[in-house]
Design a protein around this motif. Structure first.
Motif, short mmCIF file in Angstrom:
data_model
loop_
_atom_site.label_atom_id
_atom_site.label_comp_id
_atom_site.label_asym_id
_atom_site.label_seq_id
_atom_site.Cartn_x
_atom_site.Cartn_y
_atom_site.Cartn_z
N LEU A 1 0.66 -1.03 0.00
CA LEU A 1 -0.04 -0.03 -0.17
C LEU A 1 0.96 1.30 0.04
O LEU A 1 1.79 1.53 0.57
CB LEU A 1 -0.99 0.21 1.17
N ALA A 2 0.70 2.17 -0.83
CA ALA A 2 1.08 3.53 -0.78
C ALA A 2 -0.02 4.42 -0.08
O ALA A 2 0.74 5.53 0.66
CB ALA A 2 1.32 4.03 -2.33
N ARG A 3 -0.91 4.36 -0.24
CA ARG A 3 -2.24 5.01 0.28
C ARG A 3 -3.32 4.52 0.81
O ARG A 3 -3.51 3.32 0.23
CB ARG A 3 -2.62 6.27 -0.38
N LEU A 4 -4.01 5.29 1.79
CA LEU A 4 -5.31 4.39 2.22
C LEU A 4 -6.43 5.51 2.19
O LEU A 4 -6.28 6.41 2.58
CB LEU A 4 -5.15 3.86 3.58
N VAL A 5 -7.57 5.11 1.70
CA VAL A 5 -8.93 5.87 1.74
C VAL A 5 -10.13 5.20 2.27
O VAL A 5 -10.40 4.02 1.67
CB VAL A 5 -9.06 6.13 0.06
N LEU A 6 -10.61 5.59 3.20
CA LEU A 6 -11.66 5.05 4.04
C LEU A 6 -12.82 5.93 3.84
O LEU A 6 -13.01 7.28 4.06
CB LEU A 6 -11.49 4.89 5.38
N ILE A 7 -13.87 5.48 3.21
CA ILE A 7 -15.15 6.13 2.73
C ILE A 7 -16.44 5.65 3.42
O ILE A 7 -16.68 4.62 3.08
CB ILE A 7 -15.53 6.16 1.38
N SER A 8 -16.81 6.61 4.68
CA SER A 8 -17.82 6.09 5.13
C SER A 8 -18.19 4.56 5.40
O SER A 8 -18.89 4.06 4.81
CB SER A 8 -19.47 6.76 4.61
N CYS A 9 -17.71 4.20 6.38
CA CYS A 9 -17.32 2.76 6.43
C CYS A 9 -17.61 2.27 8.11
O CYS A 9 -17.53 3.12 8.87
CB CYS A 9 -16.09 2.15 5.84
N GLU A 10 -17.79 0.98 7.97
CA GLU A 10 -17.75 0.40 9.53
C GLU A 10 -16.35 1.08 10.17
O GLU A 10 -15.47 0.83 9.53
CB GLU A 10 -17.71 -0.93 9.54
N ALA A 11 -16.43 1.12 11.53
CA ALA A 11 -15.20 1.50 12.31
C ALA A 11 -15.57 1.25 13.68
O ALA A 11 -16.76 1.28 14.26
CB ALA A 11 -14.63 2.80 11.97
N PHE A 12 -14.45 1.12 14.64
CA PHE A 12 -14.66 0.74 15.94
C PHE A 12 -15.70 -0.15 16.51
O PHE A 12 -15.58 -1.17 15.84
CB PHE A 12 -14.81 2.33 16.53
N ASP A 13 -16.75 0.12 17.11
CA ASP A 13 -17.57 -0.67 17.80
C ASP A 13 -18.87 -0.67 16.83
O ASP A 13 -19.93 -1.32 17.12
CB ASP A 13 -17.90 -0.24 19.08
N ASN A 14 -18.92 0.24 15.75
CA ASN A 14 -20.16 -0.02 14.87
C ASN A 14 -19.96 -0.94 13.91
O ASN A 14 -19.92 -0.79 12.65
CB ASN A 14 -20.26 1.59 14.25
N TYR A 15 -20.16 -2.12 14.36
CA TYR A 15 -19.93 -3.23 13.55
C TYR A 15 -20.60 -4.55 14.13
O TYR A 15 -20.38 -4.89 15.24
CB TYR A 15 -18.43 -3.75 13.76
#
Length: 274
Positions: free
Chosen positions: A109-123
């Motif tokens: 990986l050179a870069r990471l893009v996270l777009i409105s996604c599951e995260a932390f305890d919202n899973y």
């Protein structure tokens, strides 16, 4: 669409080819690579865009090994290796597997893009995520869910696809996504197995790993998202050492559907930053 045989089964993918920077697009549950079609059309002129269809219920070929979120994490890393994709900008919407991949397998990986996604305890995320989990635990729940989601008068309800976008999804797109689940018992088994093997601590663990991800990271969040808390976008951007946050109005979770041109321009700008 080409296919690749991986250790857990066959994965279909779109690959625009070309010599430009490599962008890999990962979709969410009950979707396939077609969710990115407008973004791919915008980026393909100067980027190599690769979009696999993951075993999330809209895949056409049943897996040889029953999928789980942890297995999909390894499947994504294997996919990058087998295609020898380097200096990848890994982009994910809706699901949160890219967080674990970045934490555990950052080497390509050179870069990471996270777009409105599951995260932390919202899973699993929001009411739709919890409804899917329930359907997968009740006998006959998955085919019933597929029929309900496919019924046009109910598609815009916030317990289904209506939670994901500001504008109605095209009927042909929803039909495409639901057809495998409706017609193939093996796909239903894959879907059920995935959703009954969610490890609820996964994304909390991934968040700790992201603190060590020292490459550029962009978090794009929908201000009107019904499933992904707005504060999670800020939290992700803050914990990533080189993270930055962009919030977008006029969209919900599937920004690639609601505002594809704006999303594509953000991705092009971010990749060009080096």
């Amino acid at each position: 669409m080409p296919e690749i045989e991986l250790s857990a089964g066959t994965v279909a993918y779109e690959d625009t080819g070309g010599e430009g920077p490599v962008v890999v697009l990962l979709h969410g549950l009950l979707q396939d690579a077609s969710v990115w079609r407008h973004v791919v059309a915008e980026l393909r002129t100067d980027h190599r865009v690769v979009a696999p269809t993951l075993p999330y219920g809209a895949h056409r070929t049943p897996m040889t090994q029953p999928p789980t979120p942890d297995l999909v994490n390894e499947l994504i890393a294997e996919f990058l290796d087998r295609l020898d994709l380097r200096d990848v900008t890994l982009v994910e919407s809706d699901c949160g597997r890219a967080q674990t991949v970045a934490a555990r397998h950052p080497e390509r990986l050179a870069r990471l893009v996270l777009i409105s996604c599951e995260a932390f305890d919202n899973y699993p995320p929001g009411l739709p995520g919890k409804m899917i989990g329930l359907a997968c635990r009740v006998p006959g729940g998955v085919p019933l869910m597929a029929r309900v989601l496919g019924w046009k008068p109910l598609r815009r309800l916030p317990v289904g696809f209506g939670a994901l976008t500001k504008r109605p999804l095209p009927d042909e797109l929803v039909e495409r996504w639901l057809r495998p689940l409706r017609t193939d018992p093996a796909i239903r088994r894959d879907f059920r197995h995935y959703n009954t093997h969610v490890r609820r601590t996964e994304l909390l663990e991934a968040a700790q790993g992201l603190r060590r991800f020292d490459r550029p990271a962009l978090v794009v969040w929908a201000t009107e998202d019904l499933m992904m808390p707005r504060k999670h976008g800020r939290m992700l951007a803050e914990l990533l050492p080189r993270g930055r946050l962009v919030e977008l109005r006029g969209t919900r979770t599937l920004i690639a559907q609601d505002r594809p041109q704006r999303l594509a321009s953000l991705l092009r700008w971010f990749v060009a930053q080096g």
